[in-house]
Design a protein around this motif. Structure first.
Motif, PDB file in Angstrom:
ATOM      1  N   PRO A 104       0.799  -1.236   0.000  1.00 41.37           N
ATOM      2  CA  PRO A 104       0.000   0.000   0.000  1.00 41.37           C
ATOM      3  C   PRO A 104       0.830   1.284   0.000  1.00 41.37           C
ATOM      4  CG  PRO A 104      -0.976  -1.605   1.476  1.00 41.37           C
ATOM      5  CD  PRO A 104       0.331  -2.181   1.037  1.00 41.37           C
ATOM      6  N   SER A 105       1.955   1.326   0.728  1.00 43.24           N
ATOM      7  CA  SER A 105       2.805   2.528   0.727  1.00 43.24           C
ATOM      8  C   SER A 105       3.352   2.787  -0.663  1.00 43.24           C
ATOM      9  CB  SER A 105       3.969   2.370   1.710  1.00 43.24           C
ATOM     10  OG  SER A 105       3.509   2.280   3.030  1.00 43.24           O
ATOM     11  N   GLY A 106       3.918   1.742  -1.266  1.00 40.34           N
ATOM     12  CA  GLY A 106       4.458   1.862  -2.620  1.00 40.34           C
ATOM     13  C   GLY A 106       3.387   2.228  -3.625  1.00 40.34           C
ATOM     14  N   LEU A 107       2.177   1.704  -3.428  1.00 39.92           N
ATOM     15  CA  LEU A 107       1.043   2.005  -4.309  1.00 39.92           C
ATOM     16  C   LEU A 107       0.744   3.504  -4.312  1.00 39.92           C
ATOM     17  CD1 LEU A 107      -1.577   1.415  -5.952  1.00 39.92           C
ATOM     18  CD2 LEU A 107      -2.654   0.743  -3.818  1.00 39.92           C
ATOM     19  N   THR A 110      11.316   2.233 -10.979  1.00 37.97           N
ATOM     20  CA  THR A 110      11.590   0.801 -10.784  1.00 37.97           C
ATOM     21  C   THR A 110      11.022   0.405  -9.427  1.00 37.97           C
ATOM     22  OG1 THR A 110      13.630   0.967 -12.068  1.00 37.97           O
ATOM     23  CG2 THR A 110      13.372  -0.978 -10.672  1.00 37.97           C
ATOM     24  N   ILE A 111      10.229  -0.676  -9.416  1.00 37.31           N
ATOM     25  CA  ILE A 111       9.616  -1.160  -8.173  1.00 37.31           C
ATOM     26  C   ILE A 111      10.200  -2.518  -7.831  1.00 37.31           C
ATOM     27  CG2 ILE A 111       7.441  -1.776  -7.035  1.00 37.31           C
ATOM     28  CD1 ILE A 111       6.024  -0.009  -9.186  1.00 37.31           C
ATOM     29  N   PHE A 112      10.645  -2.669  -6.587  1.00 36.33           N
ATOM     30  CA  PHE A 112      11.147  -3.953  -6.087  1.00 36.33           C
ATOM     31  C   PHE A 112      10.115  -4.517  -5.113  1.00 36.33           C
ATOM     32  CE2 PHE A 112      14.849  -1.488  -7.280  1.00 36.33           C
ATOM     33  CZ  PHE A 112      15.634  -2.406  -7.961  1.00 36.33           C
ATOM     34  N   GLU A 113       9.618  -5.715  -5.390  1.00 36.24           N
ATOM     35  CA  GLU A 113       8.599  -6.325  -4.540  1.00 36.24           C
ATOM     36  C   GLU A 113       8.992  -7.767  -4.234  1.00 36.24           C
ATOM     37  OE1 GLU A 113       5.816  -7.800  -2.338  1.00 36.24           O
ATOM     38  OE2 GLU A 113       5.947  -5.642  -2.698  1.00 36.24           O
ATOM     39  N   LYS A 114       8.967  -8.123  -2.941  1.00 32.52           N
ATOM     40  CA  LYS A 114       9.440  -9.462  -2.554  1.00 32.52           C
ATOM     41  C   LYS A 114       8.437 -10.569  -2.892  1.00 32.52           C
ATOM     42  CE  LYS A 114       7.982  -9.245   2.301  1.00 32.52           C
ATOM     43  NZ  LYS A 114       8.428  -9.308   3.698  1.00 32.52           N
ATOM     44  N   LYS A 115       7.160 -10.204  -3.105  1.00 36.95           N
ATOM     45  CA  LYS A 115       6.161 -11.205  -3.461  1.00 36.95           C
ATOM     46  C   LYS A 115       5.953 -11.229  -4.976  1.00 36.95           C
ATOM     47  CE  LYS A 115       2.596  -9.997  -0.909  1.00 36.95           C
ATOM     48  NZ  LYS A 115       3.019  -8.662  -0.432  1.00 36.95           N
ATOM     49  N   LYS A 116       4.931 -11.970  -5.400  1.00 33.89           N
ATOM     50  CA  LYS A 116       4.626 -12.071  -6.835  1.00 33.89           C
ATOM     51  C   LYS A 116       3.531 -11.099  -7.252  1.00 33.89           C
ATOM     52  CE  LYS A 116       5.766 -17.014  -7.117  1.00 33.89           C
ATOM     53  NZ  LYS A 116       5.239 -18.367  -7.385  1.00 33.89           N
ATOM     54  N   GLU A 117       3.097 -10.243  -6.319  1.00 28.16           N
ATOM     55  CA  GLU A 117       1.958  -9.367  -6.607  1.00 28.16           C
ATOM     56  C   GLU A 117       2.199  -7.980  -6.015  1.00 28.16           C
ATOM     57  OE1 GLU A 117      -2.541 -10.454  -6.051  1.00 28.16           O
ATOM     58  OE2 GLU A 117      -1.878  -9.531  -4.173  1.00 28.16           O
ATOM     59  N   LEU A 118       1.733  -6.961  -6.724  1.00 27.70           N
ATOM     60  CA  LEU A 118       1.809  -5.584  -6.230  1.00 27.70           C
ATOM     61  C   LEU A 118       0.498  -5.207  -5.540  1.00 27.70           C
ATOM     62  CD1 LEU A 118       3.391  -3.762  -9.313  1.00 27.70           C
ATOM     63  CD2 LEU A 118       4.543  -4.357  -7.174  1.00 27.70           C
ATOM     64  N   GLY A 119       0.587  -4.295  -4.566  1.00 23.99           N
ATOM     65  CA  GLY A 119      -0.610  -3.689  -3.983  1.00 23.99           C
ATOM     66  C   GLY A 119      -1.019  -4.199  -2.630  1.00 23.99           C
ATOM     67  N   SER A 120      -1.036  -5.522  -2.447  1.00 22.43           N
ATOM     68  CA  SER A 120      -1.631  -6.090  -1.226  1.00 22.43           C
ATOM     69  C   SER A 120      -0.755  -5.926   0.010  1.00 22.43           C
ATOM     70  CB  SER A 120      -1.965  -7.567  -1.439  1.00 22.43           C
ATOM     71  OG  SER A 120      -0.792  -8.280  -1.799  1.00 22.43           O
ATOM     72  N   LEU A 153      -9.711 -10.126  -0.063  1.00 22.50           N
ATOM     73  CA  LEU A 153     -10.452  -9.509  -1.165  1.00 22.50           C
ATOM     74  C   LEU A 153      -9.971  -8.075  -1.355  1.00 22.50           C
ATOM     75  CD1 LEU A 153     -12.842  -9.624  -3.227  1.00 22.50           C
ATOM     76  CD2 LEU A 153     -14.279  -8.693  -1.401  1.00 22.50           C
ATOM     77  N   PHE A 154      -9.747  -7.378  -0.259  1.00 21.20           N
ATOM     78  CA  PHE A 154      -9.257  -6.007  -0.335  1.00 21.20           C
ATOM     79  C   PHE A 154      -7.866  -5.979  -0.973  1.00 21.20           C
ATOM     80  CE2 PHE A 154      -7.485  -2.027   1.485  1.00 21.20           C
ATOM     81  CZ  PHE A 154      -8.448  -1.142   1.000  1.00 21.20           C
ATOM     82  N   GLY A 155      -7.069  -7.001  -0.693  1.00 14.26           N
ATOM     83  CA  GLY A 155      -5.751  -7.126  -1.323  1.00 14.26           C
ATOM     84  C   GLY A 155      -5.860  -7.249  -2.833  1.00 14.26           C
ATOM     85  N   SER A 156      -6.856  -8.008  -3.285  1.00 11.54           N
ATOM     86  CA  SER A 156      -7.088  -8.146  -4.733  1.00 11.54           C
ATOM     87  C   SER A 156      -7.487  -6.806  -5.339  1.00 11.54           C
ATOM     88  CB  SER A 156      -8.190  -9.181  -5.003  1.00 11.54           C
ATOM     89  OG  SER A 156      -7.787 -10.451  -4.543  1.00 11.54           O
ATOM     90  N   TYR A 157      -8.279  -6.041  -4.601  1.00 11.17           N
ATOM     91  CA  TYR A 157      -8.675  -4.696  -5.054  1.00 11.17           C
ATOM     92  C   TYR A 157      -7.450  -3.798  -5.198  1.00 11.17           C
ATOM     93  CZ  TYR A 157     -10.134   0.171  -4.258  1.00 11.17           C
ATOM     94  OH  TYR A 157     -10.271   1.539  -4.330  1.00 11.17           O
ATOM     95  N   LEU A 158      -6.561  -3.794  -4.197  1.00 11.58           N
ATOM     96  CA  LEU A 158      -5.357  -2.961  -4.261  1.00 11.58           C
ATOM     97  C   LEU A 158      -4.453  -3.384  -5.422  1.00 11.58           C
ATOM     98  CD1 LEU A 158      -4.443  -2.636  -0.453  1.00 11.58           C
ATOM     99  CD2 LEU A 158      -5.557  -0.933  -1.904  1.00 11.58           C
TER     100      LEU A 158
END
Length: 573
Positions: free
Chosen positions: A17-20, A37-47, A108-113
């Protein structure tokens, strides 16, 4: 020949959420003279952590509703019509029956983000903004080149990347102290899948926050069943194999958090709040310090003159200490579960009538309003804030959702959940053979040491120390410094220094400083080095490491406010 201007290279470290919100600000800035450039440790952005499987199971719900979420691109009530049928079916959501005033499942909110991030990426591409995303790329170190004023980011894959600016948005972090070494000891209830197991014995929980409620909801489901009776009341029944399962919540205040109600101003803002100019003017007349009493008077008490004159008359002569004593009196007198039931009924009326419980709402606004300028408090005021006001704030503005409240009451009624009041001096002692000893003084003033086979630390996100800062090159370079606040009174500083020399230090000028958690930052969330200079290229909004100078951070509202300052500063040139 016309020279082509070089684009700014901006790194966002963490795609939660901060990066979003940082990315949103950049994409909507009206400029495209930068690449991201965005670095994310998971496979998904936003959640991020709270809204992914790192922080939630299917039973966990948000404590904010759609109408309380700061604007991103589309509202959740609009997005829900575009979500896949499979996703909606999983959470039993019907778009035409979606209510923007109700809380939703966290996953579900994570999917929305995640969907919002994807929309922003497409918008950025149309605007000519190049965005590179590195998934499964944990950032392991950051190095600052003073001469060239560039930032080098190192990832777990061993690659190095150079940037002109970097924003640290690494989110939550629960350090592992004993988990994995002491059987039955959990440093945090996250990821919650680790608590999906049968417990045929009492389990000790430290804390009574929303973090504790997460753990309770998960463990209850795996050791029993919630069901409605003939009068539509929620009941809980233990599984036969978990007959001896019980949850013992150890609360420092001896209290449960308050229940979520209708917010009149759903985004924790208020037109009556002090402006930056008013705060600056006050500081000039107060030796550079921001007075906690001044903030309490202007950003809390005086707002009731118009909004709730009756309440104002009740509190107008109260100091902070008087106010907290008055508000805590009822909470201390009543049984916590009796109070929870009463607040549940009050909150139900508030939501049904769309009427706020105004003093609680304004306490949340006060907490949000004083968070950013808290770095200008004196050490004395910070101690008062931590000791006097924050315990009340942390209880009242936790906003426990109704569904969670119903489950807590059902568990207590079934004899499965109890609350144990403990003092500040209580200790948890890990045992070599597994489990812990909980040492505390009970309500009859007797010293107790109770053994528990399973213990879950649920005090919430800890404010981490300067030494916990994960990017060691910045420590080695002295590019960051420990957060501290100056004592206004030399006499009080000297007394504090004599009493607790580990927390209080004296500098070469004879001034006394209180060491608080995390690292020093300025108003634009730039890191401060050990010589007092701010770094023009490195920003941080990772809450565990700035908690000393930002004592309360309110989720998405914090992300929205902090990202505005950061992006404004980056694009100022």
């Amino acid at each position: 020949m016309e020279m082509k201007s070089k684009k700014k290279r901006i790194a966002i470290l963490g795609g939660g959420p901060s990066g979003l919100f940082v990315y949103k600000r950049l994409v909507e800035s009206g400029s495209n003279d930068f690449e991201i450039t965005i670095f994310e440790k998971k496979k998904e952005l936003g959640s991020g952590m709270p809204y992914s499987t790192e922080g939630a199971n299917i039973e966990h719900i948000t404590n904010v509703s759609d109408n309380e979420v700061p604007h991103i691109v589309t509202s959740m009530s609009d997005w829900i019509y575009t979500a896949s049928a499979e996703l909606l079916e999983q959470y039993n959501i019907k778009p035409d029956q979606f209510n923007e005033y109700k809380v939703v499942p966290r996953l579900l909110f994570g999917s929305y983000l995640a969907a919002q991030f994807e929309i922003l990426r497409k918008t950025g591409k149309k605007a000519g903004i190049a965005t590179a995303v590195h998934f499964e790329s944990t950032v392991t170190d950051i190095n600052y080149d003073i001469k060239n004023q560039t930032v080098t980011v190192q990832t777990i894959k061993g690659s190095n990347h150079e940037f002109d600016f970097a924003v640290i948005c690494t989110g939550h972090n629960w350090p592992i102290r004993y988990e994995g070494k002491v059987p039955g000891y959990y440093d945090a209830p996250y990821p919650p899948r680790k608590l999906v197991q049968h417990f045929n014995h009492p389990v000790a929980i430290k804390g009574s926050s929303l973090t504790a409620i997460d753990a309770i909801r998960t463990m209850a489901r795996n050791n029993g069943l919630f069901e409605k009776d003939s009068e539509d009341n929620l009941k809980f029944k233990l599984n036969p194999e978990s007959a001896d399962f019980k949850i013992m919540m150890h609360s420092r205040s001896g209290m449960l958090p308050a229940v979520r109600f209708h917010l009149e101003d759903s985004h924790l803002s208020n037109d009556s709040l002090l402006t930056k100019e008013e705060i600056d003017l006050h500081r000039k007349s107060n030796d550079g310090f921001l007075s906690l009493d001044f903030i309490f008077e202007k950003d809390f008490k005086e707002i009731f003159i118009e909004k709730d004159p009756e309440f104002y008359q009740r509190i107008k002569d109260f100091s902070i200490e008087d106010f907290v004593t008055d508000m805590m009196e009822l909470r201390e007198r009543l049984d916590p579960f009796q109070l929870l039931r009463a607040e549940y009924v009050q909150a139900e009326k508030s939501i049904k009538r769309q009427e706020s419980i105004y003093w609680k709402e304004m306490l949340a606004v006060l907490s949000f309003a004083m968070n950013h300028p808290a770095k200008y408090f004196s050490a004395e005021d910070m101690q008062r804030l931590q000791k006097v006001l924050m315990p009340l704030i942390s209880i009242v503005i936790a906003f426990v959702p109704q569904k969670s409240c119903e489950e807590l009451l059902a568990l207590h009624q079934a004899g499965v959940l109890d609350l144990v009041p403990v003092g500040d001096d209580s200790t948890v002692e890990p045992q070599n053979g597994g489990g812990i000893l909980y040492n505390f003084v009970d309500t009859n003033n007797n010293q107790r040491s109770v053994y528990y086979k399973t213990f879950v630390d649920c005090v919430g996100q800890p404010h981490l120390s300067y030494d916990d800062f994960p990017f060691k090159s910045l420590l080695d370079q002295k590019a960051i410094s420990p957060a501290r606040l100056k004592f206004k009174s030399s006499e009080l500083g000297q007394t504090a220094f004599t009493t607790d020399p580990e927390k209080v230090e004296k500098d070469e000028n004879g001034d006394y400083f209180l060491n608080v958690s995390g690292i020093a930052i300025n108003d634009n969330f730039q890191i401060m080095d050990q010589y007092g200079a701010y770094n023009k290229k490195l920003y941080i909004m990772a809450v565990p490491y700035i908690g000393g100078l930002n004592p309360d951070y309110s989720g998405l509202d914090f992300c929205e406010a902090a990202s505005l300052r950061i992006v404004k500063d980056i694009l100022r040139d």
